[in-house]
Write a protein that holds these residues in place. Structure first.
Motif, PDB file in Angstrom:
ATOM      1  N   HIS A 195       6.847   2.504  15.414  1.00 34.41           N
ATOM      2  CA  HIS A 195       7.206   1.189  15.547  1.00 34.41           C
ATOM      3  C   HIS A 195       8.112   1.103  16.304  1.00 34.41           C
ATOM      4  CE1 HIS A 195      10.965   3.645  15.233  1.00 34.41           C
ATOM      5  NE2 HIS A 195      11.554   2.871  15.462  1.00 34.41           N
ATOM      6  N   LEU A 196       8.157  -0.069  16.868  1.00 37.11           N
ATOM      7  CA  LEU A 196       8.481  -0.933  18.688  1.00 37.11           C
ATOM      8  C   LEU A 196       8.940  -1.785  18.068  1.00 37.11           C
ATOM      9  CD1 LEU A 196       5.675  -2.453  19.857  1.00 37.11           C
ATOM     10  CD2 LEU A 196       5.115  -1.206  18.488  1.00 37.11           C
ATOM     11  N   PHE A 197       9.479  -2.418  18.819  1.00 32.55           N
ATOM     12  CA  PHE A 197      10.390  -3.708  19.276  1.00 32.55           C
ATOM     13  C   PHE A 197      10.196  -4.423  19.824  1.00 32.55           C
ATOM     14  CE2 PHE A 197      13.162   0.193  17.970  1.00 32.55           C
ATOM     15  CZ  PHE A 197      13.414  -0.785  16.415  1.00 32.55           C
ATOM     16  N   SER A 198      10.486  -5.918  19.876  1.00 32.20           N
ATOM     17  CA  SER A 198      10.125  -7.224  20.448  1.00 32.20           C
ATOM     18  C   SER A 198      10.750  -7.835  21.940  1.00 32.20           C
ATOM     19  CB  SER A 198       9.861  -8.109  19.672  1.00 32.20           C
ATOM     20  OG  SER A 198      11.111  -8.314  18.890  1.00 32.20           O
ATOM     21  N   GLY A 206       0.637  -1.136  -0.289  1.00 34.10           N
ATOM     22  CA  GLY A 206      -0.644  -0.303  -0.416  1.00 34.10           C
ATOM     23  C   GLY A 206       0.626   1.307  -0.326  1.00 34.10           C
ATOM     24  N   PRO A 207      -0.088   2.371  -0.024  1.00 37.60           N
ATOM     25  CA  PRO A 207       1.208   3.931  -0.811  1.00 37.60           C
ATOM     26  C   PRO A 207       1.173   4.562   1.112  1.00 37.60           C
ATOM     27  CG  PRO A 207      -1.106   4.079  -1.257  1.00 37.60           C
ATOM     28  CD  PRO A 207      -0.760   2.477  -0.419  1.00 37.60           C
ATOM     29  N   PHE A 208       0.896   3.877   2.356  1.00 33.71           N
ATOM     30  CA  PHE A 208       0.789   5.212   3.187  1.00 33.71           C
ATOM     31  C   PHE A 208       1.618   5.145   4.105  1.00 33.71           C
ATOM     32  CE2 PHE A 208      -4.035   4.710   1.702  1.00 33.71           C
ATOM     33  CZ  PHE A 208      -3.872   6.117   1.017  1.00 33.71           C
ATOM     34  N   PHE A 209       2.330   3.822   3.990  1.00 37.38           N
ATOM     35  CA  PHE A 209       4.025   3.597   4.607  1.00 37.38           C
ATOM     36  C   PHE A 209       4.972   4.668   5.005  1.00 37.38           C
ATOM     37  CE2 PHE A 209       7.992   2.316   5.493  1.00 37.38           C
ATOM     38  CZ  PHE A 209       8.587   1.995   6.822  1.00 37.38           C
ATOM     39  N   VAL A 210       5.522   5.351   6.202  1.00 37.16           N
ATOM     40  CA  VAL A 210       6.189   6.492   6.210  1.00 37.16           C
ATOM     41  C   VAL A 210       7.432   5.639   6.874  1.00 37.16           C
ATOM     42  CG1 VAL A 210       6.146   8.553   6.849  1.00 37.16           C
ATOM     43  CG2 VAL A 210       4.567   8.085   5.945  1.00 37.16           C
ATOM     44  N   ASP A 211       8.631   6.482   6.454  1.00 34.67           N
ATOM     45  CA  ASP A 211       9.594   5.598   7.082  1.00 34.67           C
ATOM     46  C   ASP A 211       9.428   6.897   8.343  1.00 34.67           C
ATOM     47  OD1 ASP A 211      11.003   4.180   5.029  1.00 34.67           O
ATOM     48  OD2 ASP A 211      11.674   5.457   4.246  1.00 34.67           O
ATOM     49  N   ASP A 212      10.484   6.235   9.350  1.00 36.51           N
ATOM     50  CA  ASP A 212      10.566   6.923  10.831  1.00 36.51           C
ATOM     51  C   ASP A 212       9.417   7.601  10.919  1.00 36.51           C
ATOM     52  OD1 ASP A 212      13.822   7.581   9.996  1.00 36.51           O
ATOM     53  OD2 ASP A 212      12.969   8.971   8.433  1.00 36.51           O
ATOM     54  N   MET A 264       4.999  -4.270   8.994  1.00 34.81           N
ATOM     55  CA  MET A 264       6.443  -4.536   8.100  1.00 34.81           C
ATOM     56  C   MET A 264       6.917  -4.861   9.843  1.00 34.81           C
ATOM     57  SD  MET A 264       8.400  -2.634   5.556  1.00 34.81           S
ATOM     58  CE  MET A 264       9.107  -1.466   6.559  1.00 34.81           C
ATOM     59  N   VAL A 265       7.494  -6.085   9.457  1.00 36.97           N
ATOM     60  CA  VAL A 265       8.312  -6.466  10.919  1.00 36.97           C
ATOM     61  C   VAL A 265       9.546  -7.737   9.621  1.00 36.97           C
ATOM     62  CG1 VAL A 265       8.237  -8.596  12.070  1.00 36.97           C
ATOM     63  CG2 VAL A 265       6.280  -7.452  11.504  1.00 36.97           C
ATOM     64  N   THR A 266      11.138  -6.758  10.906  1.00 40.30           N
ATOM     65  CA  THR A 266      12.563  -6.812  10.118  1.00 40.30           C
ATOM     66  C   THR A 266      13.018  -7.306  11.112  1.00 40.30           C
ATOM     67  OG1 THR A 266      12.940  -4.304  10.381  1.00 40.30           O
ATOM     68  CG2 THR A 266      11.719  -5.167   8.228  1.00 40.30           C
ATOM     69  N   GLU A 275       7.269  -2.015  12.459  1.00 35.76           N
ATOM     70  CA  GLU A 275       6.510  -1.298  12.200  1.00 35.76           C
ATOM     71  C   GLU A 275       4.720  -1.212  11.630  1.00 35.76           C
ATOM     72  OE1 GLU A 275       8.179   1.738  11.048  1.00 35.76           O
ATOM     73  OE2 GLU A 275      10.001   1.673  10.966  1.00 35.76           O
ATOM     74  N   VAL A 276       4.034  -0.099  12.597  1.00 29.57           N
ATOM     75  CA  VAL A 276       2.390  -0.465  12.334  1.00 29.57           C
ATOM     76  C   VAL A 276       1.858   0.801  11.732  1.00 29.57           C
ATOM     77  CG1 VAL A 276       1.839  -2.319  13.961  1.00 29.57           C
ATOM     78  CG2 VAL A 276       2.613  -0.343  14.786  1.00 29.57           C
ATOM     79  N   TRP A 277       0.967   0.836  10.889  1.00 23.58           N
ATOM     80  CA  TRP A 277       0.490   2.063  10.490  1.00 23.58           C
ATOM     81  C   TRP A 277      -0.820   1.399  10.057  1.00 23.58           C
ATOM     82  CZ3 TRP A 277       3.863  -0.648   7.337  1.00 23.58           C
ATOM     83  CH2 TRP A 277       3.706  -1.395   6.620  1.00 23.58           C
ATOM     84  N   GLU A 278      -2.328   2.449  10.253  1.00 22.84           N
ATOM     85  CA  GLU A 278      -3.130   1.963   9.680  1.00 22.84           C
ATOM     86  C   GLU A 278      -4.103   3.685   9.742  1.00 22.84           C
ATOM     87  OE1 GLU A 278      -5.750   0.272  13.206  1.00 22.84           O
ATOM     88  OE2 GLU A 278      -4.842   1.468  14.651  1.00 22.84           O
ATOM     89  N   ALA A 279      -5.307   3.921   8.836  1.00 21.38           N
ATOM     90  CA  ALA A 279      -6.681   4.621   9.253  1.00 21.38           C
ATOM     91  C   ALA A 279      -7.206   4.994  10.344  1.00 21.38           C
ATOM     92  CB  ALA A 279      -6.731   4.510   8.287  1.00 21.38           C
ATOM     93  N   ASP A 280      -7.065   6.467  10.083  1.00 18.98           N
ATOM     94  CA  ASP A 280      -8.461   7.127  11.216  1.00 18.98           C
ATOM     95  C   ASP A 280      -9.417   5.999  11.068  1.00 18.98           C
ATOM     96  OD1 ASP A 280      -9.464   8.695   9.701  1.00 18.98           O
ATOM     97  OD2 ASP A 280      -8.712  10.354  10.872  1.00 18.98           O
TER      98      ASP A 280
END
Ligand code: BEZ
Ligand code: FE
Length: 302
Positions: free
Chosen positions: A186-189, A117-123, A233-235, A162-167
């Motif tokens: 973003h957060l870390f396990s 999808g087009p709505f991911f943003v770095d940082d 997105m998980v890396t 990384e997590v992202w979602e619409a309102d």
């Protein structure tokens, strides 16, 4: 009035026509024989054969050819660094999901991938485990928790999630045209591979549909709306990067997602809790909230 063509002559003409068409296909395919790069040769010769087979099968008219060129030209003109109408076209044709399927082979119970999808943003901002990614985005609070493991079942510590979602109105922060950052982080396990955060319960929303792709969907009687989802997105080092979402069990749009992104394994229970139910971390919430669990399994890299 044209002379009636005798049967034998009609067959002869049809044979000649087929030979001419096939000769052209073969000539174009052969034009790539000299490509330095074997892979380029393979891709372009296959593309030529399939493209020509499509043109011949539908007997494309010259008007339709002009319409197709007009469509691609309009999609190109609308595309810039913020709007990618050509990726959207790939999405609604299922080409994005097919490419993802090809490149994310099933692997020992690894979590399935879906469209970026087009709505991911770095940082996007970092939150601690248990933090709130909503950042002011409207919606019913939703507690999301799970683990990150490898396919052997061992916990993955320090995976970047990384997590992202619409309102709740169906918009990502970047669609508001101001500087807000909301509904992403973003957060870390942790050492046990566990992770948890507050977000908002996903709601359905339409993909951008004010351009040629939207017009194609409308003309085809197709809805632009996506089933409600939350992106991940998980890396982690040595493991295959996972781009995926989770969907809401019971969402009536699961069967008609406009970009074919839904996989059964990604449909999760979102339990809705009545107002006043104590929250997992003691956060005080006025009104209802929901919770879900998503255990993530990463395949080995390579
Ligand atoms: C999304 O889920 O953000 C999305 C995916 C494909 C096209 C448009 C939006
Ligand atoms: Fe989305």
């Amino acid at each position: 009035m044209a002379e009636p063509v005798p049967d034998g002559a009609a067959e002869q003409a049809a044979r000649e026509q087929a030979v001419r068409e096939q000769e052209l296909t073969d000539r174009v395919a052969a034009s790539f024989d000299g490509a330095d790069d074997e892979r380029l040769k393979t891709v372009m010769q296959s593309l030529t054969r399939h493209l020509h087979a499509f043109l011949r099968e539908v007997r494309l008219t010259e008007d339709e050819w002009h319409q197709g060129i007009g469509f691609l030209t309009a999609a190109g003109h609308l595309t810039d660094d913020k709007r990618q109408e050509l990726i959207l076209l790939s999405d609604v044709l299922g080409a994005s999901m097919q490419t993802i399927a090809i490149n994310n082979e099933a692997h020992g119970g690894a979590t399935e991938a879906t469209v970026f999808g087009p709505f991911f943003v770095d940082d996007a901002p970092r939150v601690d485990n248990g933090g709130d990614i909503a950042g002011g985005a409207t919606g019913q609070p939703c507690w999301v928790e799970g683990t990150v493991t490898d396919t052997a079942g061992d916990p993955v510590q320090g995976a970047r999630i990384e997590v992202w979602e619409a309102d709740e109105d169906g918009f990502y922060d970047v669609q508001y045209g101001d500087d807000r950052t909301a509904g992403r982080a973003h957060l870390f396990s942790d050492a046990d591979g566990g992770y948890r955060f507050w977000g908002t319960t996903p709601t359905p929303y339409p993909i951008p549909h004010d351009g040629p792709v939207g017009a194609l969907l409308a003309a085809s009687g197709r809805s632009p709306v996506r089933a409600a989802h939350l992106h991940f997105m998980v890396t982690a080092p040595g493991l295959r990067t996972l781009v995926t979402h989770i969907f809401v069990r019971g969402d009536e749009l699961l069967g008609s997602d406009s970009v074919f992104g839904v996989k059964d394994s990604l449909v999760k229970d979102f339990e809705e809790l009545p107002a006043g139910t104590p929250t997992p971390d003691g956060r005080a919430i006025v009104g209802t909230w929901s919770r879900t669990r998503f255990d993530i399994v990463l395949a080995p890299a390579g």
